[in-house]
Design a protein around this motif. Sequence first.
Motif, PDB file in Angstrom:
ATOM      1  N   MET A  72       0.805  -1.223   0.000  1.00 39.03           N
ATOM      2  CA  MET A  72       0.000   0.000   0.000  1.00 39.03           C
ATOM      3  C   MET A  72       0.840   1.276   0.000  1.00 39.03           C
ATOM      4  O   MET A  72       0.306   2.365  -0.210  1.00 39.03           O
ATOM      5  CB  MET A  72      -0.899   0.009   1.248  1.00 39.03           C
ATOM      6  CG  MET A  72      -1.951  -1.065   1.258  1.00 39.03           C
ATOM      7  SD  MET A  72      -2.986  -0.929   2.732  1.00 39.03           S
ATOM      8  CE  MET A  72      -3.744   0.652   2.438  1.00 39.03           C
ATOM      9  N   ASP A  73       2.109   1.183   0.234  1.00 36.96           N
ATOM     10  CA  ASP A  73       2.975   2.339   0.462  1.00 36.96           C
ATOM     11  C   ASP A  73       2.798   3.448  -0.577  1.00 36.96           C
ATOM     12  O   ASP A  73       2.656   4.617  -0.218  1.00 36.96           O
ATOM     13  CB  ASP A  73       4.435   1.890   0.523  1.00 36.96           C
ATOM     14  CG  ASP A  73       5.370   3.040   0.804  1.00 36.96           C
ATOM     15  OD1 ASP A  73       5.147   3.766   1.790  1.00 36.96           O
ATOM     16  OD2 ASP A  73       6.323   3.229   0.030  1.00 36.96           O
ATOM     17  N   ALA A  74       2.800   3.119  -1.831  1.00 38.64           N
ATOM     18  CA  ALA A  74       2.712   4.141  -2.885  1.00 38.64           C
ATOM     19  C   ALA A  74       1.358   4.852  -2.899  1.00 38.64           C
ATOM     20  O   ALA A  74       1.257   5.968  -3.425  1.00 38.64           O
ATOM     21  CB  ALA A  74       2.983   3.503  -4.250  1.00 38.64           C
ATOM     22  N   ARG A  75       0.346   4.249  -2.329  1.00 34.53           N
ATOM     23  CA  ARG A  75      -0.991   4.864  -2.315  1.00 34.53           C
ATOM     24  C   ARG A  75      -1.251   5.672  -1.046  1.00 34.53           C
ATOM     25  O   ARG A  75      -2.293   6.308  -0.912  1.00 34.53           O
ATOM     26  CB  ARG A  75      -2.063   3.787  -2.464  1.00 34.53           C
ATOM     27  CG  ARG A  75      -1.995   3.062  -3.800  1.00 34.53           C
ATOM     28  CD  ARG A  75      -3.161   2.142  -4.038  1.00 34.53           C
ATOM     29  NE  ARG A  75      -3.374   1.132  -3.027  1.00 34.53           N
ATOM     30  CZ  ARG A  75      -2.738  -0.051  -2.966  1.00 34.53           C
ATOM     31  NH1 ARG A  75      -1.819  -0.351  -3.858  1.00 34.53           N
ATOM     32  NH2 ARG A  75      -3.026  -0.924  -2.019  1.00 34.53           N
ATOM     33  N   LEU A  76      -0.310   5.646  -0.120  1.00 32.84           N
ATOM     34  CA  LEU A  76      -0.458   6.386   1.130  1.00 32.84           C
ATOM     35  C   LEU A  76       0.351   7.671   1.056  1.00 32.84           C
ATOM     36  O   LEU A  76       1.460   7.681   0.527  1.00 32.84           O
ATOM     37  CB  LEU A  76       0.029   5.536   2.308  1.00 32.84           C
ATOM     38  CG  LEU A  76      -0.766   4.261   2.554  1.00 32.84           C
ATOM     39  CD1 LEU A  76      -0.044   3.393   3.578  1.00 32.84           C
ATOM     40  CD2 LEU A  76      -2.167   4.580   3.023  1.00 32.84           C
ATOM     41  N   ARG A  77      -0.213   8.727   1.573  1.00 31.36           N
ATOM     42  CA  ARG A  77       0.499  10.011   1.593  1.00 31.36           C
ATOM     43  C   ARG A  77       1.181  10.173   2.947  1.00 31.36           C
ATOM     44  O   ARG A  77       0.568  10.570   3.931  1.00 31.36           O
ATOM     45  CB  ARG A  77      -0.478  11.157   1.331  1.00 31.36           C
ATOM     46  CG  ARG A  77       0.247  12.412   0.902  1.00 31.36           C
ATOM     47  CD  ARG A  77      -0.725  13.470   0.458  1.00 31.36           C
ATOM     48  NE  ARG A  77      -0.759  14.494   1.493  1.00 31.36           N
ATOM     49  CZ  ARG A  77      -1.775  15.303   1.714  1.00 31.36           C
ATOM     50  NH1 ARG A  77      -2.862  15.200   1.004  1.00 31.36           N
ATOM     51  NH2 ARG A  77      -1.710  16.210   2.653  1.00 31.36           N
ATOM     52  N   TRP A  78       2.449   9.829   2.962  1.00 29.99           N
ATOM     53  CA  TRP A  78       3.232   9.916   4.192  1.00 29.99           C
ATOM     54  C   TRP A  78       3.675  11.354   4.412  1.00 29.99           C
ATOM     55  O   TRP A  78       4.005  12.064   3.472  1.00 29.99           O
ATOM     56  CB  TRP A  78       4.445   9.006   4.108  1.00 29.99           C
ATOM     57  CG  TRP A  78       4.092   7.560   4.082  1.00 29.99           C
ATOM     58  CD1 TRP A  78       3.811   6.804   2.980  1.00 29.99           C
ATOM     59  CD2 TRP A  78       3.948   6.697   5.208  1.00 29.99           C
ATOM     60  NE1 TRP A  78       3.507   5.526   3.353  1.00 29.99           N
ATOM     61  CE2 TRP A  78       3.585   5.422   4.714  1.00 29.99           C
ATOM     62  CE3 TRP A  78       4.085   6.869   6.576  1.00 29.99           C
ATOM     63  CZ2 TRP A  78       3.357   4.338   5.553  1.00 29.99           C
ATOM     64  CZ3 TRP A  78       3.875   5.784   7.402  1.00 29.99           C
ATOM     65  CH2 TRP A  78       3.516   4.543   6.901  1.00 29.99           C
ATOM     66  N   GLU A  79       3.688  11.769   5.664  1.00 30.69           N
ATOM     67  CA  GLU A  79       4.119  13.109   6.049  1.00 30.69           C
ATOM     68  C   GLU A  79       5.328  12.980   6.968  1.00 30.69           C
ATOM     69  O   GLU A  79       5.592  11.917   7.517  1.00 30.69           O
ATOM     70  CB  GLU A  79       2.983  13.837   6.780  1.00 30.69           C
ATOM     71  CG  GLU A  79       1.700  13.961   5.984  1.00 30.69           C
ATOM     72  CD  GLU A  79       1.767  15.013   4.897  1.00 30.69           C
ATOM     73  OE1 GLU A  79       2.601  15.930   4.990  1.00 30.69           O
ATOM     74  OE2 GLU A  79       0.972  14.921   3.944  1.00 30.69           O
ATOM     75  N   SER A  80       6.036  14.086   7.156  1.00 29.73           N
ATOM     76  CA  SER A  80       7.253  14.037   7.976  1.00 29.73           C
ATOM     77  C   SER A  80       6.954  13.728   9.446  1.00 29.73           C
ATOM     78  O   SER A  80       7.844  13.295  10.178  1.00 29.73           O
ATOM     79  CB  SER A  80       8.025  15.352   7.862  1.00 29.73           C
ATOM     80  OG  SER A  80       7.235  16.426   8.333  1.00 29.73           O
ATOM     81  N   HIS A  81       5.722  13.935   9.883  1.00 30.54           N
ATOM     82  CA  HIS A  81       5.380  13.642  11.281  1.00 30.54           C
ATOM     83  C   HIS A  81       4.793  12.233  11.458  1.00 30.54           C
ATOM     84  O   HIS A  81       4.272  11.901  12.509  1.00 30.54           O
ATOM     85  CB  HIS A  81       4.455  14.716  11.870  1.00 30.54           C
ATOM     86  CG  HIS A  81       3.132  14.841  11.191  1.00 30.54           C
ATOM     87  ND1 HIS A  81       2.975  15.464   9.970  1.00 30.54           N
ATOM     88  CD2 HIS A  81       1.897  14.431  11.556  1.00 30.54           C
ATOM     89  CE1 HIS A  81       1.697  15.427   9.630  1.00 30.54           C
ATOM     90  NE2 HIS A  81       1.021  14.800  10.570  1.00 30.54           N
ATOM     91  N   PHE A  82       4.893  11.403  10.417  1.00 32.85           N
ATOM     92  CA  PHE A  82       4.499   9.987  10.490  1.00 32.85           C
ATOM     93  C   PHE A  82       5.785   9.164  10.536  1.00 32.85           C
ATOM     94  O   PHE A  82       6.656   9.335   9.681  1.00 32.85           O
ATOM     95  CB  PHE A  82       3.737   9.533   9.245  1.00 32.85           C
ATOM     96  CG  PHE A  82       2.439  10.227   8.956  1.00 32.85           C
ATOM     97  CD1 PHE A  82       1.903  11.199   9.771  1.00 32.85           C
ATOM     98  CD2 PHE A  82       1.746   9.895   7.816  1.00 32.85           C
ATOM     99  CE1 PHE A  82       0.703  11.819   9.466  1.00 32.85           C
ATOM    100  CE2 PHE A  82       0.542  10.496   7.492  1.00 32.85           C
ATOM    101  CZ  PHE A  82       0.021  11.470   8.329  1.00 32.85           C
TER     102      PHE A  82
END
Length: 76
Positions: free
Chosen positions: A42-52
């Motif tokens: 799922m990684d590419a479909r998740l919007r990761w932020e610097s606070h995650f």
Amino acid sequence: MSDLFHESVSEEFIQQVFAVMRQANWHRYQILTKRADRLLEMDARLRWESHFWMGVSVESDEYQFRIDRLARRTPR
């Protein structure tokens, strides 16, 4: 306590959790899972932020491969 990437958790729910975490950006979120394969899928479909913060649970030496799997296959 639960595993967000458990197979019974829908991707829609996971996306909703990520949306709430993005809105509450004054917090740091540590997202731990035993299900490194699903997280990778799922990684590419998740919007990761610097606070995650992404991580895997490793309950014994037998499961150390999870660390390497995420470290090598994700940009985070």
